[in-house]
Design an enzyme around this catalytic site. Structure first.
Site, PDB file in Angstrom:
ATOM      1  N   GLY A   6       0.766  -1.240   0.000  1.00  0.00           N
ATOM      2  CA  GLY A   6       0.000   0.000   0.000  1.00  0.00           C
ATOM      3  C   GLY A   6       0.796   1.289   0.000  1.00  0.00           C
ATOM      4  CB  CYS A  33     -16.300   3.876 -29.114  1.00  0.00           C
ATOM      5  SG  CYS A  33     -15.440   3.655 -30.664  1.00  0.00           S
ATOM      6  CD  GLU A  34     -16.456   3.125 -22.334  1.00  0.00           C
ATOM      7  OE1 GLU A  34     -16.680   3.854 -21.353  1.00  0.00           O
ATOM      8  OE2 GLU A  34     -16.387   1.907 -22.293  1.00  0.00           O
ATOM      9  N   PRO A  56       4.838  -4.909  -0.771  1.00  0.00           N
ATOM     10  CG  PRO A  56       7.051  -4.299  -1.172  1.00  0.00           C
ATOM     11  CD  PRO A  56       6.213  -5.210  -0.334  1.00  0.00           C
ATOM     12  NE  ARG A 102      -3.167   3.246 -11.131  1.00  0.00           N
ATOM     13  CZ  ARG A 102      -3.078   4.431 -10.577  1.00  0.00           C
ATOM     14  NH1 ARG A 102      -2.559   5.430 -11.247  1.00  0.00           N
ATOM     15  NH2 ARG A 102      -3.474   4.627  -9.341  1.00  0.00           N
TER      16      ARG A 102
END
Ligand code: LLP
Length: 427
Positions: A249, A356-357, A287, A325
């Site tokens: 994290g 196509c978005e 990690p 992301r």
């Protein structure tokens, strides 16, 4: 808080003259040779991050179990395995990857995840992994049944949910009671007691993971302190708890702010050591992002630029299927031209892919050095959760991947072909 300036670069991508390079390898030559979209990773930087952990945790008995999901490239797993790294896996598929990369690394594998299936448990039991991080009582029952059937003792930790808040994107925060992860720390002792009675289960550890891309090191300490209290109780109950898995994290800086990775690991290690308070235990660390994110860039060629009303768009040949992301977490990735122009001219644009978005964007209203059709750009800090979250959406072949190490370039995954993409289908 201890502040330390190490002078270690946060990113391996630097301009040499006008050309962005990965150490001494010019990125335009890689794009010309291997095509785009192309993931480029610096093996040197991954090992540098690994070494930072080794240095800061040197005084503590520990094993680093790199979280495979961040970047599961076999070449990267092999690189890490060679330096004695263990692995945190969440599926039978990831376990198979680790075994391919280095069979001997299996003994340093921890198996996390809320939905482990019987076949995956069997594979892990038969291959002799270090420990299962069990996330529910129902999972514990199935694991006990599989271990009994195979006559293989399952070493377990319960992944406890410490109810600690950590500031990050809500999709990747996991340490609160309302999240699907782990077992409520308040009932853990009872579950351990039950597990200990089972002939084929051996409770050996306690694990915790509070989320991802966490920038402050405080919540890690707070969560671990709760785990340490639990370990003490469990030992009083007569259990031989030898491992504490502190999860992963640790966050990085995606933007332009100063970031000293070595100082960050130092601070993180201090927070964990303080929380451990001298407890005699083998620490496991998971990690993912911290090792690989900044080591990677996604190279892409600008296809077109266009103006719609008041907006300018830069359309690249990489898209959300290559790097999701920004679309999924509104994540920021720096976008740098591979060839820096002599002029200081900039434009403000949305950088978007061909999918196509309207959600297919890498940046919105971003000020960039002026780019035109045919130019190359690099999306930085794309080494973690880039390729591993890539898809074939819009029947787009996934990118190729290149590893740069010691000035040498290796194509570690060639570009997928259309034929390969369609091979599983019948009609
Ligand atoms: N251990 C466990 C149990 C995990 O669930 C994760 C990540 C890690 C370790 C590694 O965390 P890291 O050190 O990489 O933060 N796709 C998202 C991140 C999802 C993280 C999932 N779990 C992103 O692109 O930001």
């Amino acid at each position: 808080m201890t502040k330390r300036q190490s002078g270690v670069e946060a990113r391996p991508f630097v301009y040499q003259g006008r050309t962005l390079s990965c150490k001494d390898v010019a990125l335009d030559t890689l794009a010309d040779k291997f095509g785009t979209p192309l993931y480029v990773y610096s093996g040197d930087q991954i090992l540098e991050r690994r070494a930072m952990f080794a240095q800061e945790f040197a005084g503590v008995e520990h094993t680093v179990c790199y979280a495979v999901k961040a970047n599961s490239s076999l070449a990267i797993l092999k690189l890490l395995a060679k330096s004695g790294t263990g692995f945190d896996i969440v599926s039978g598929g990831e376990l198979a990857r680790v075994m391919l990369a280095d069979q001997k690394a299996v003994e340093r594998v921890v198996f996390s995840g809320v939905g482990k299936q019987a076949e995956e448990m069997d594979l892990a039991l038969n291959s002799g992994i270090l420990m299962f991080n069990v996330e529910s009582e129902a999972e514990l029952e199935l694991l006990a049944a599989r271990a009994a059937a195979l006559k293989k003792k399952a070493r377990i930790a319960l992944r406890v949910n410490p109810d600690v808040f950590a500031e990050t994107h809500p999709y990747i925060s996991t340490g609160l009671r309302e999240h699907k992860f782990g077992i409520d720390i308040r009932i853990a002792r009872k579950v351990y007691r039950r597990a200990a009675k089972h002939q084929w289960l051996e409770p050996v550890g306690v694990s915790v993971h509070i989320g991802s891309q966490i920038r402050s090191t405080e919540p890690f300490g707070a969560a671990l302190a709760r785990v340490v209290d639990l370990v003490k109780q469990l030992r009083k109950d007569g259990l031989n708890i030898r491992y504490v898995d502190a999860g992963g994290g640790l966050g990085i800086e995606y933007g332009t702010g100063n970031f000293d990775p070595a100082a960050k690991v130092h601070e993180y290690a201090n927070a964990l050591k303080k929380a451990m308070g001298g407890l005699d235990i083998h620490l496991l660390l998971e990690p993912g992002r911290f090792f690989v994110a900044q080591a990677g860039a996604l190279l892409s060629r600008v296809l077109y630029t266009k103006v719609n009303g008041s907006k300018t768009f830069v359309i690249t040949d990489a898209a959300m299927n290559d790097l999701i992301r920004p679309a999924l977490y509104q994540a920021h990735h720096e976008i740098w031209p591979v060839t820096r122009s002599a002029s200081k001219k900039t434009l403000v644009a949305d950088v978007v892919g061909p999918v196509c978005e309207s959600g297919d964007f890498f940046a919105r209203d971003r000020e960039l050095p002026t780019v035109k059709s045919g130019d190359l750009v690099a999306l930085l800090d794309a080494g973690a959760y880039g390729m591993t979250q890539a898809s074939n959406y819009n029947t787009r072949a996934r990118a190729a991947e290149v590893l740069v190490r010691d000035g040498k370039v290796k194509l570690v995954r060639r570009r997928e072909t259309l034929k390969e993409m369609l091979a599983q289908e019948v009609f």
